[in-house]
Write an enzyme that holds these catalytic residues in place. Structure first.
Site, PDB file in Angstrom:
ATOM      1  N   ASP A  65       0.860  -1.191   0.000  1.00 48.06           N
ATOM      2  CA  ASP A  65       0.000   0.000   0.000  1.00 48.06           C
ATOM      3  C   ASP A  65       0.891   1.234   0.000  1.00 48.06           C
ATOM      4  OD1 ASP A  65      -2.307   1.802   0.544  1.00 48.06           O
ATOM      5  OD2 ASP A  65      -3.341  -0.070   0.960  1.00 48.06           O
ATOM      6  N   HIS A  95       2.105   1.855  -3.177  1.00 44.44           N
ATOM      7  CA  HIS A  95       1.202   2.805  -3.831  1.00 44.44           C
ATOM      8  C   HIS A  95       1.750   4.226  -3.821  1.00 44.44           C
ATOM      9  CE1 HIS A  95      -2.497  -0.047  -3.130  1.00 44.44           C
ATOM     10  NE2 HIS A  95      -1.534  -0.586  -3.857  1.00 44.44           N
TER      11      HIS A  95
END
Length: 404
Positions: A229, A252
């Site tokens: 993430d 991310h």
């Protein structure tokens, strides 16, 4: 002449005294530690087995309590070895001479059962001022057994939470395979984080590296983060944040947000990401907010001197994050955002995307010295935007700035 020499001498003496006083203030905590012999509270002396299977959480808690309640300088030591631990809460305030030191040299292994954590936190440090957490050791949450249970409405335990504290120093630690987020800094002031290594597979769900919430005056530097993430995410109420020299990937990317998911959220501002390298990440520099948010502002945000390698969305403002089922636009006002000196390669044909709210359009977005080249599936590059006003290009901008 004698009077002038006397005045100059007095001025020099005054400046010297001031320098000495400032140096004494800066070294005050260390001097107090030297004057009071440091006591080491080794968790093995409080019953820790270190066999990797016995729950040694209470040994760490007891060592902490002994050091925290003492009046001298204290070092809580996790020596080399493997120590399995369930939920750990280290709570202050402490009487010990500052700084309180937590020296993690060994490996902490989490109980891999997510239901063992009543507060969805593995290691929580709260209400502790002037603490230094270091040692070169590892926090391994053994996340793979828990990831299959992770859902949007079913969060997994956070590995390390630093909460309601100030003047913290966190350095030289390895965080591995968190069940949920690897670390959170919450409701805290004046925190320095440096030389962390955070590692989890690209496919691990919701395993953000470092997340900030209501954090003020925070520096995060010289760290390597690769997760499933956001490498770093800056959430509600966070202000005066510097993120510098971070190697990010997989993951991310570097994010402000997501903002506006909950009705009690606060504005964010004065946030700088500088000198970071992103490799193979989903996003590069990102700001994201939900639909139907409270009225908030996100202002004075800088992404500068970033180097990107095969990043999907290098520059993105997304005010429609996770909002397919909610029609009402975001009420987060984004303004004074600066994307400067961002270069590298992208696998997207639209590497600059400013997707702002129709209710409160983005304002004053600077794009300066951008150079993004297509690689892999991307054959060319362009820009796109919605509801952004006051876009300010300067220098060379590749792809060309969007026209809203």
């Amino acid at each position: 002449m004698a009077s002038s020499l006397h005045m100059m001498g007095a001025l020099a003496l005054g400046i010297s005294c001031l320098i000495i006083v400032n140096a004494m203030d800066a070294a005050g905590d260390q001097r107090r530690r030297l004057l009071q012999a440091e006591t080491v509270f080794d968790i093995t002396q409080h019953g820790a087995k270190g066999d990797g299977t016995t729950d040694d959480a209470m040994s760490l808690i007891q060592a902490w309590k002994a050091g925290c309640e003492g009046t001298g300088a204290a070092r809580i030591l996790v020596p080399p070895g493997k120590f399995m631990m369930g939920e750990v809460v280290l709570r202050g305030p402490c009487k010990a001479a500052p700084p309180m030191i937590i020296d993690i040299q060994g490996t902490l292994l989490a109980n891999p059962n997510p239901s063992a954590y009543s507060n969805l936190m593995w290691i929580l440090i709260e209400h502790v001022d002037n603490v230094k957490i270091t040692g070169g050791g590892t926090l391994n949450a053994q996340g793979p057994t828990a990831w299959k249970f992770a859902k949007e409405d079913q969060h997994m335990p956070v590995s390390f939470t630093f909460q309601s504290s100030q003047n913290g120093d966190i350095s030289n630690l390895n965080l591995v395979d968190a069940m949920g987020f690897h670390s959170k800094l919450i409701d805290s002031i004046n925190i320095k984080v440096t030389k962390l290594t955070i590692t989890a597979p690209d496919e691990s769900p919701n395993t953000d590296g470092i997340h900030l919430s209501n954090a003020t005056n925070v520096e995060i530097t010289d760290s390597t983060i690769g997760t499933g993430d956001d490498c770093i995410s800056i959430g509600t109420g966070s202000k005066n944040i510097l993120v510098k020299n971070i190697k990010c990937g997989p993951g991310h990317g570097l994010a402000v947000g997501s903002l506006g998911k909950r009705p009690d959220e606060l504005s964010v501002g004065n946030i700088t990401f500088s000198g970071c390298t992103l490799t193979g990440t989903t996003n590069g520099a990102r700001i994201k907010s939900y639909h139907k948010s409270p009225v908030l502002t996100a202002t004075n945000i800088v992404f500068e001197d970033l180097t990107l390698d095969s990043v999907k969305n290098p520059i993105i403002i997304d005010q429609h994050y996770f909002s397919k089922l909610v029609s009402e636009e975001s009420n987060v006002k984004i303004s004074d955002v600066h994307f400067r000196r961002i270069k590298g390669t992208t696998i997207s044909e639209i590497p600059i995307m400013l997707n702002c709210s129709k209710t409160v359009p983005c304002e004053n977005i600077e794009l300066a010295d951008i150079d993004l080249k297509p690689v892999g599936p991307a054959k060319s590059v362009s820009s796109a935007c919605q509801s952004a006003v006051g876009i300010k290009p300067s220098g060379t901008v590749i792809p060309a700035p969007p026209q809203c």
